[in-house]
Design a protein around this motif. Structure first.
Motif, short mmCIF file in Angstrom:
data_model
loop_
_atom_site.label_atom_id
_atom_site.label_comp_id
_atom_site.label_asym_id
_atom_site.label_seq_id
_atom_site.Cartn_x
_atom_site.Cartn_y
_atom_site.Cartn_z
N HIS A 34 -3.39 -5.76 8.36
CA HIS A 34 -3.21 -5.76 6.91
C HIS A 34 -1.85 -5.27 6.44
O HIS A 34 -1.46 -5.53 5.31
N GLY A 35 -1.14 -4.51 7.27
CA GLY A 35 0.17 -3.99 6.88
C GLY A 35 0.08 -2.74 6.03
O GLY A 35 -1.00 -2.32 5.62
N GLY A 36 1.25 -2.17 5.79
CA GLY A 36 1.36 -0.95 4.99
C GLY A 36 2.17 -1.20 3.74
O GLY A 36 2.65 -2.30 3.50
N VAL A 37 2.32 -0.14 2.97
CA VAL A 37 3.04 -0.20 1.69
C VAL A 37 4.06 0.93 1.67
O VAL A 37 3.78 2.04 2.11
N TRP A 90 3.48 3.45 -3.18
CA TRP A 90 2.20 4.13 -2.97
C TRP A 90 2.52 5.52 -2.45
O TRP A 90 2.77 5.71 -1.25
N GLY A 91 2.52 6.49 -3.32
CA GLY A 91 2.91 7.86 -2.96
C GLY A 91 2.07 8.45 -1.84
O GLY A 91 0.90 8.10 -1.69
N PRO A 92 2.66 9.35 -1.07
CA PRO A 92 1.96 9.92 0.09
C PRO A 92 0.78 10.82 -0.27
O PRO A 92 0.03 11.22 0.60
N GLN A 93 0.58 11.13 -1.55
CA GLN A 93 -0.57 11.93 -1.98
C GLN A 93 -1.51 11.13 -2.87
O GLN A 93 -2.50 11.67 -3.38
N ASP A 94 -1.22 9.85 -3.09
CA ASP A 94 -1.97 9.01 -4.03
C ASP A 94 -3.20 8.40 -3.38
O ASP A 94 -3.09 7.54 -2.52
N ARG A 95 -4.38 8.86 -3.81
CA ARG A 95 -5.63 8.38 -3.21
C ARG A 95 -6.26 7.23 -4.00
O ARG A 95 -7.39 6.85 -3.72
N ARG A 96 -5.54 6.66 -4.93
CA ARG A 96 -6.08 5.49 -5.64
C ARG A 96 -5.96 4.25 -4.76
O ARG A 96 -5.02 4.13 -3.99
N ALA A 97 -6.90 3.34 -4.90
CA ALA A 97 -6.84 2.06 -4.17
C ALA A 97 -5.95 1.12 -4.98
O ALA A 97 -6.39 0.53 -5.97
N LEU A 98 -4.70 1.01 -4.60
CA LEU A 98 -3.74 0.21 -5.35
C LEU A 98 -3.77 -1.25 -4.92
O LEU A 98 -3.93 -1.56 -3.74
N ARG A 99 -3.59 -2.12 -5.90
CA ARG A 99 -3.55 -3.56 -5.64
C ARG A 99 -2.48 -4.18 -6.53
O ARG A 99 -1.99 -3.56 -7.44
N GLY A 100 -2.15 -5.42 -6.25
CA GLY A 100 -1.20 -6.14 -7.08
C GLY A 100 -0.19 -6.88 -6.23
O GLY A 100 -0.13 -6.71 -5.00
N PRO A 101 0.63 -7.70 -6.87
CA PRO A 101 1.59 -8.54 -6.13
C PRO A 101 2.58 -7.74 -5.28
O PRO A 101 2.83 -8.11 -4.14
N ALA A 102 3.12 -6.63 -5.81
CA ALA A 102 4.10 -5.85 -5.03
C ALA A 102 3.43 -5.22 -3.81
O ALA A 102 4.02 -5.18 -2.72
N ILE A 103 2.20 -4.74 -3.98
CA ILE A 103 1.45 -4.15 -2.86
C ILE A 103 1.19 -5.22 -1.80
O ILE A 103 1.42 -5.01 -0.60
N ASN A 104 0.76 -6.40 -2.23
CA ASN A 104 0.47 -7.50 -1.30
C ASN A 104 1.72 -7.95 -0.56
O ASN A 104 1.67 -8.25 0.64
N GLN A 105 2.86 -8.01 -1.26
CA GLN A 105 4.12 -8.41 -0.61
C GLN A 105 4.51 -7.40 0.48
O GLN A 105 4.94 -7.79 1.56
N ASP A 106 4.38 -6.12 0.17
CA ASP A 106 4.70 -5.10 1.17
C ASP A 106 3.77 -5.23 2.38
O ASP A 106 4.22 -5.16 3.52
N ARG A 107 2.50 -5.42 2.12
CA ARG A 107 1.54 -5.53 3.24
C ARG A 107 1.89 -6.70 4.15
O ARG A 107 1.72 -6.61 5.36
N GLU A 108 2.38 -7.78 3.59
CA GLU A 108 2.78 -8.94 4.41
C GLU A 108 4.01 -8.61 5.25
O GLU A 108 4.12 -9.02 6.39
N ARG A 109 4.95 -7.88 4.68
CA ARG A 109 6.21 -7.56 5.36
C ARG A 109 6.11 -6.42 6.36
O ARG A 109 6.81 -6.41 7.36
#
Length: 174
Positions: free
Chosen positions: A57-60, A65-84
């Motif tokens: 799935h990749g990372g962000v 996505w901050g190192p203390q942020d426990r929210r489940a983040l989604r969106g185009p920028a998140i998806n692009q990072d996960r691909e890369r």
């Protein structure tokens, strides 16, 4: 930080370091971008699960996505990072010789130290003194923990091979 996500942090540190050693841009991968989808970001885990997640799935980046942020983040920028930001290959290490070989080949590892109940990044295999070697690790407890490297980055320590904490028990070379 204050969450039991060392298993994701050690893996993300190793992955970020492997990318830098391969000449790619330094982009710090957020451990929470791995820990939150797997465990909600509030429980311990296995470094192998983090490796598998980063392969599939990749990372962000931490800037998204901050190192203390426990929210489940989604969106185009998140998806692009996960691909890369995906691990291309990882090798399981189960014996001291595996860790030494990975280090001597320049492959960062995510490793577990059961006596410490902790996962960190294994950076290299070093000579401590004549007849004594050990593993240099990078911990995720911040820049003020441990020693600094030649670039002034903190979080490093050397564990003597054969000591109580000395040699990791399991891990993956990235």
């Amino acid at each position: 930080g204050r969450y039991p996500t060392c298993w994701a942090a050690g893996t993300c540190h190793a992955f970020t370091t492997a990318r830098a050693l391969a000449g790619q841009s330094i982009e710090f991968v957020s451990p929470m971008s791995v820990a939150v989808p797997i465990s909600g970001g509030n429980s311990g885990g296995f470094e192998g699960d983090a490796v598998e997640w980063l392969i599939k799935h990749g990372g962000v980046r931490e800037s998204l996505w901050g190192p203390q942020d426990r929210r489940a983040l989604r969106g185009p920028a998140i998806n692009q990072d996960r691909e890369r930001l995906r691990i291309v290959d990882a090798y399981e290490c189960t014996r001291p010789e595996h860790f030494k070989t990975a280090c001597l080949l320049g492959w960062p590892c995510t490793v577990a130290y059961p006596a410490w109940q902790h996962v960190v990044m294994l950076a290299d295999y070093v000579r401590i003194e004549r007849g004594s070697n050990g593993f240099r690790i990078r911990n995720n407890w911040g820049d003020s923990w441990g020693d600094k490297n030649r670039h002034g980055v903190g979080g490093f320590a050397v564990f003597r091979e054969g000591a109580r904490i000395g040699t990791p028990s399991s891990g993956f070379a990235i």
